[in-house]
Design a protein around this motif. Structure first.
Motif, PDB file in Angstrom:
ATOM      1  N   TYR A   1      23.681 -27.026  42.466  1.00  0.00           N
ATOM      2  CA  TYR A   1      22.821 -26.231  43.354  1.00  0.00           C
ATOM      3  C   TYR A   1      23.139 -26.501  44.817  1.00  0.00           C
ATOM      4  O   TYR A   1      23.444 -27.628  45.190  1.00  0.00           O
ATOM      5  CB  TYR A   1      21.344 -26.589  43.143  1.00  0.00           C
ATOM      6  N   THR A   2      23.024 -25.470  45.627  1.00  0.00           N
ATOM      7  CA  THR A   2      22.975 -25.668  47.075  1.00  0.00           C
ATOM      8  C   THR A   2      21.500 -25.844  47.422  1.00  0.00           C
ATOM      9  O   THR A   2      20.620 -25.552  46.603  1.00  0.00           O
ATOM     10  CB  THR A   2      23.527 -24.444  47.831  1.00  0.00           C
ATOM     11  N   GLN A   3      21.241 -26.280  48.643  1.00  0.00           N
ATOM     12  CA  GLN A   3      19.845 -26.364  49.069  1.00  0.00           C
ATOM     13  C   GLN A   3      19.185 -24.994  48.986  1.00  0.00           C
ATOM     14  O   GLN A   3      18.045 -24.878  48.528  1.00  0.00           O
ATOM     15  CB  GLN A   3      19.737 -26.901  50.491  1.00  0.00           C
TER      16      GLN A   3
ATOM     17  N   LEU B   1      18.475 -23.847  45.249  1.00  0.00           N
ATOM     18  CA  LEU B   1      17.393 -24.623  44.644  1.00  0.00           C
ATOM     19  C   LEU B   1      16.055 -24.249  45.265  1.00  0.00           C
ATOM     20  O   LEU B   1      15.056 -24.070  44.551  1.00  0.00           O
ATOM     21  CB  LEU B   1      17.643 -26.120  44.778  1.00  0.00           C
ATOM     22  N   ALA B   2      16.037 -24.125  46.567  1.00  0.00           N
ATOM     23  CA  ALA B   2      14.801 -23.744  47.254  1.00  0.00           C
ATOM     24  C   ALA B   2      14.311 -22.385  46.770  1.00  0.00           C
ATOM     25  O   ALA B   2      13.119 -22.203  46.508  1.00  0.00           O
ATOM     26  CB  ALA B   2      15.012 -23.731  48.760  1.00  0.00           C
ATOM     27  N   LYS B   3      15.228 -21.445  46.624  1.00  0.00           N
ATOM     28  CA  LYS B   3      14.849 -20.112  46.155  1.00  0.00           C
ATOM     29  C   LYS B   3      14.263 -20.179  44.747  1.00  0.00           C
ATOM     30  O   LYS B   3      13.235 -19.564  44.466  1.00  0.00           O
ATOM     31  CB  LYS B   3      16.054 -19.177  46.184  1.00  0.00           C
ATOM     32  N   GLU B   4      14.901 -20.938  43.880  1.00  0.00           N
ATOM     33  CA  GLU B   4      14.410 -21.069  42.507  1.00  0.00           C
ATOM     34  C   GLU B   4      13.046 -21.776  42.464  1.00  0.00           C
ATOM     35  O   GLU B   4      12.212 -21.461  41.622  1.00  0.00           O
ATOM     36  CB  GLU B   4      15.428 -21.817  41.656  1.00  0.00           C
ATOM     37  N   ALA B   5      12.829 -22.706  43.388  1.00  0.00           N
ATOM     38  CA  ALA B   5      11.555 -23.421  43.452  1.00  0.00           C
ATOM     39  C   ALA B   5      10.495 -22.647  44.233  1.00  0.00           C
ATOM     40  O   ALA B   5       9.365 -23.096  44.364  1.00  0.00           O
ATOM     41  CB  ALA B   5      11.757 -24.799  44.073  1.00  0.00           C
TER      42      ALA B   5
END
Length: 64
Positions: free
Chosen positions: A16-18, A21-25
């Motif tokens: 994951y890139t930041q 991962l942020a988008k998925e979270a």
């Protein structure tokens, strides 16, 4: 304040890139960056989302 290196390493190991991962979270990338840099401790709801994505124990965020 030290980086949350365990979080960075796990994110990279999972590919994951930041941003991804942020988008998925469902959080902003800048907020996620603050979490990795140990400048913010995420709320339990956010900790659980990130931990679920990375298959981590969500309480790790409260141990450092």
């Amino acid at each position: 304040m030290a980086l949350r290196q365990w979080l960075i390493d796990k994110r990279l190991d999972e590919g994951y890139t930041q941003a991804t991962l942020a988008k998925e979270a469902d959080i902003g990338r800048s907020y996620y960056s603050l979490i990795e840099n140990n400048k913010r401790t995420p709320r339990p709801k956010v900790s659980k989302k990130i931990a679920s994505i990375l298959t981590l124990d969500w309480t790790l965020f409260y141990r450092d």
